[in-house]
Design a protein around this motif. Structure first.
Motif, PDB file in Angstrom:
ATOM      1  N   THR A  95      -5.005  -4.749 -14.950  1.00 24.09           N
ATOM      2  CA  THR A  95      -5.473  -3.525 -15.398  1.00 24.09           C
ATOM      3  C   THR A  95      -4.271  -3.112 -14.800  1.00 24.09           C
ATOM      4  OG1 THR A  95      -6.972  -4.321 -13.270  1.00 24.09           O
ATOM      5  CG2 THR A  95      -7.564  -4.560 -15.371  1.00 24.09           C
ATOM      6  N   MET A  96      -4.406  -1.348 -15.386  1.00 21.22           N
ATOM      7  CA  MET A  96      -2.982  -0.302 -14.827  1.00 21.22           C
ATOM      8  C   MET A  96      -4.524   1.240 -15.269  1.00 21.22           C
ATOM      9  SD  MET A  96      -0.730  -0.953 -17.858  1.00 21.22           S
ATOM     10  CE  MET A  96      -1.902  -1.548 -19.576  1.00 21.22           C
ATOM     11  N   PRO A  97      -5.655   1.523 -13.600  1.00 22.87           N
ATOM     12  CA  PRO A  97      -5.916   2.212 -13.971  1.00 22.87           C
ATOM     13  C   PRO A  97      -5.058   3.529 -13.957  1.00 22.87           C
ATOM     14  CG  PRO A  97      -6.575   0.705 -11.785  1.00 22.87           C
ATOM     15  CD  PRO A  97      -5.515   0.142 -13.323  1.00 22.87           C
ATOM     16  N   GLY A 151       6.304   2.710 -10.811  1.00 20.95           N
ATOM     17  CA  GLY A 151       5.170   2.647 -10.488  1.00 20.95           C
ATOM     18  C   GLY A 151       5.056   1.207  -9.076  1.00 20.95           C
ATOM     19  N   THR A 152       3.717   0.825  -8.603  1.00 14.97           N
ATOM     20  CA  THR A 152       3.349  -0.770  -7.680  1.00 14.97           C
ATOM     21  C   THR A 152       2.391  -1.508  -8.489  1.00 14.97           C
ATOM     22  OG1 THR A 152       2.966   1.539  -5.979  1.00 14.97           O
ATOM     23  CG2 THR A 152       2.331  -0.365  -5.762  1.00 14.97           C
ATOM     24  N   ILE A 153       2.603  -2.032  -8.193  1.00 16.24           N
ATOM     25  CA  ILE A 153       2.123  -3.312  -8.376  1.00 16.24           C
ATOM     26  C   ILE A 153       1.823  -3.925  -6.792  1.00 16.24           C
ATOM     27  CG2 ILE A 153       2.130  -5.508  -9.413  1.00 16.24           C
ATOM     28  CD1 ILE A 153       4.080  -4.789 -12.087  1.00 16.24           C
ATOM     29  N   VAL A 154      -0.416  -4.376  -7.394  1.00 23.64           N
ATOM     30  CA  VAL A 154      -0.923  -4.978  -6.484  1.00 23.64           C
ATOM     31  C   VAL A 154      -1.343  -6.190  -6.674  1.00 23.64           C
ATOM     32  CG1 VAL A 154      -2.255  -4.933  -4.513  1.00 23.64           C
ATOM     33  CG2 VAL A 154      -1.156  -2.696  -5.282  1.00 23.64           C
ATOM     34  N   LEU A 155      -0.847  -7.258  -5.522  1.00 26.15           N
ATOM     35  CA  LEU A 155      -1.919  -9.143  -6.755  1.00 26.15           C
ATOM     36  C   LEU A 155      -2.795  -9.875  -5.660  1.00 26.15           C
ATOM     37  CD1 LEU A 155       1.924 -10.636  -5.878  1.00 26.15           C
ATOM     38  CD2 LEU A 155       0.872  -9.156  -8.059  1.00 26.15           C
ATOM     39  N   ARG A 175       0.697   3.455 -11.917  1.00 24.12           N
ATOM     40  CA  ARG A 175       1.927   3.887 -12.047  1.00 24.12           C
ATOM     41  C   ARG A 175       1.507   5.298 -11.347  1.00 24.12           C
ATOM     42  NH1 ARG A 175       1.003   8.290 -16.323  1.00 24.12           N
ATOM     43  NH2 ARG A 175      -0.889   8.325 -16.776  1.00 24.12           N
ATOM     44  N   PRO A 176       3.117   5.864 -11.690  1.00 21.66           N
ATOM     45  CA  PRO A 176       3.302   7.432 -10.645  1.00 21.66           C
ATOM     46  C   PRO A 176       2.615   8.839 -11.472  1.00 21.66           C
ATOM     47  CG  PRO A 176       5.571   6.358 -11.021  1.00 21.66           C
ATOM     48  CD  PRO A 176       4.810   5.491 -11.282  1.00 21.66           C
ATOM     49  N   LEU A 177       2.385   9.560 -10.698  1.00 20.09           N
ATOM     50  CA  LEU A 177       1.982  10.548 -11.252  1.00 20.09           C
ATOM     51  C   LEU A 177       3.366  10.961 -13.242  1.00 20.09           C
ATOM     52  CD1 LEU A 177       0.089  12.283  -9.140  1.00 20.09           C
ATOM     53  CD2 LEU A 177      -1.203  10.994 -10.627  1.00 20.09           C
TER      54      LEU A 177
END
Length: 339
Positions: free
Chosen positions: A238-240, A293-297, A311-313
């Motif tokens: 997912t990509m909120p 961006g950042t990915i969280v596992l 993703r960054p703003l």
């Protein structure tokens, strides 16, 4: 260290240093509380500042019938409810570039990762159902954001903080019967949204390190098959705040092949932690000063059960966000304690 009564007397007399002594022990846990309610680090910071300002202005009305901590939680919870009613932020779900066909379209959700460095691991009350770290996980916070605001507040106060029903009712200005009814509905709604599966390995454990190292190695090589081998069969990407959801090996593999590693792109990763989970920032060309961006596992046993990409703003969004925050601060009367 002054006695609390002495500190309170000095703070009521206008002593800002005394006020700081009074509230500082609770600042970090209040920030986490606001994040659970709002799903946004920036919004949590804004509401925390509003809470401290309201506490400063209302100090004369604090009669000491409850603890300072309970009093601050009451203010913070109701400020969060006000923010949710206002609904000032609307997620921007427009993709900057075309994305692969998703498995399904979910509901847009404003959610940001919460850096572990900010997390205050508090001791929950005896009636809590969730450990502090479990209740900061992305799955838990995401599920919370799907609940109606009052149910959300009730569940956090009762099942995360472990407050008695009577105290939660007083905080929300309602009855014990209403609290119990809201809690029953909130628990059902939350459990329906929490994923099933094996529990994650302990943070920092050898099992967690092995799984993360294998994923990072495959990601930096652009080895999609190697990445997929590390995933559960029902893995969810997912990509909120975008509502696109990719479930299963095939959908996730297509996403990475077509969108992430297309045109033979390669990435540099920097490990970090968010929401009590392994995470990393990523960028192309080794330049992590401007990460993509950042990915969280999310781990289930030795496998990865969820990948959440933030993703960054964008520059426009970032500017509007900053201007909005500055405007809200300008509207506060002078005299708010320095935060």
């Amino acid at each position: 260290m002054l006695h609390t009564d002495e500190v309170l007397t000095k703070a009521r007399g206008g002593d800002r240093d005394a006020f700081g002594v009074l509230v500082e022990p609770y600042r970090r846990e209040l920030h986490v509380h606001c994040y659970r309610m709002l799903g946004s680090v920036q919004d949590a910071e804004d509401v925390l500042q509003e809470t401290l300002f309201a506490a400063w202005r209302g100090l004369e009305r604090f009669e000491g019938r409850s603890s300072v901590r309970s009093w601050l939680y009451r203010i913070a919870t109701n400020r969060c409810l006000n923010a949710l009613r206002d609904g000032g932020r609307r997620p921007d779900t427009r993709p900057a570039t075309p994305l692969p066909e998703p498995t399904r379209i979910g509901e847009p959700l404003w959610l940001q990762p919460y850096p572990d460095a900010l997390f205050e691991d508090t001791e929950p009350g005896p009636e809590a159902r969730y450990e502090s770290r479990e209740a900061i996980s992305l799955a838990f916070v995401s599920a919370l954001q799907r609940l109606p605001a009052r149910q959300r507040a009730t569940l956090v106060l009762r099942d995360v903080l472990g407050l008695p029903a009577e105290e939660a009712a007083q905080m929300l200005g309602t009855t014990r019967a209403a609290i119990n009814s809201a809690l029953k509905r909130a628990r059902a709604g939350l459990e329906a949204r929490l994923p099933a599966g094996d529990p994650p390995p302990l943070p920092g454990s050898a099992r967690e390190r092995r799984a993360v190292a294998a994923f990072v190695e495959a990601f930096e090589r652009g080895d999609v098959d190697g990445m997929v081998a590390l995933l559960t069969g029902d893995v969810l990407l997912t990509m909120p705040p975008r509502p696109l959801e990719y479930e299963g090996h095939g959908a996730v593999a297509r996403f990475f092949r077509d969108y992430v590693f297309g045109a033979d792109r390669r990435f540099t990763l920097e490990l970090t932690r968010s929401n009590g989970q392994p995470a990393f920032t990523y960028a192309t060309g080794g330049d992590l000063t401007t990460p993509h961006g950042t990915i969280v596992l999310t781990l289930a046993g030795d496998r990865i059960s969820a990948i959440t990409r933030f993703r960054p703003l964008e520059q426009r969004e970032e500017r509007e966000e900053r201007e909005g925050r500055e405007k809200r601060r300008e509207l506060r009367p002078r005299g708010v304690p320095a935060g």
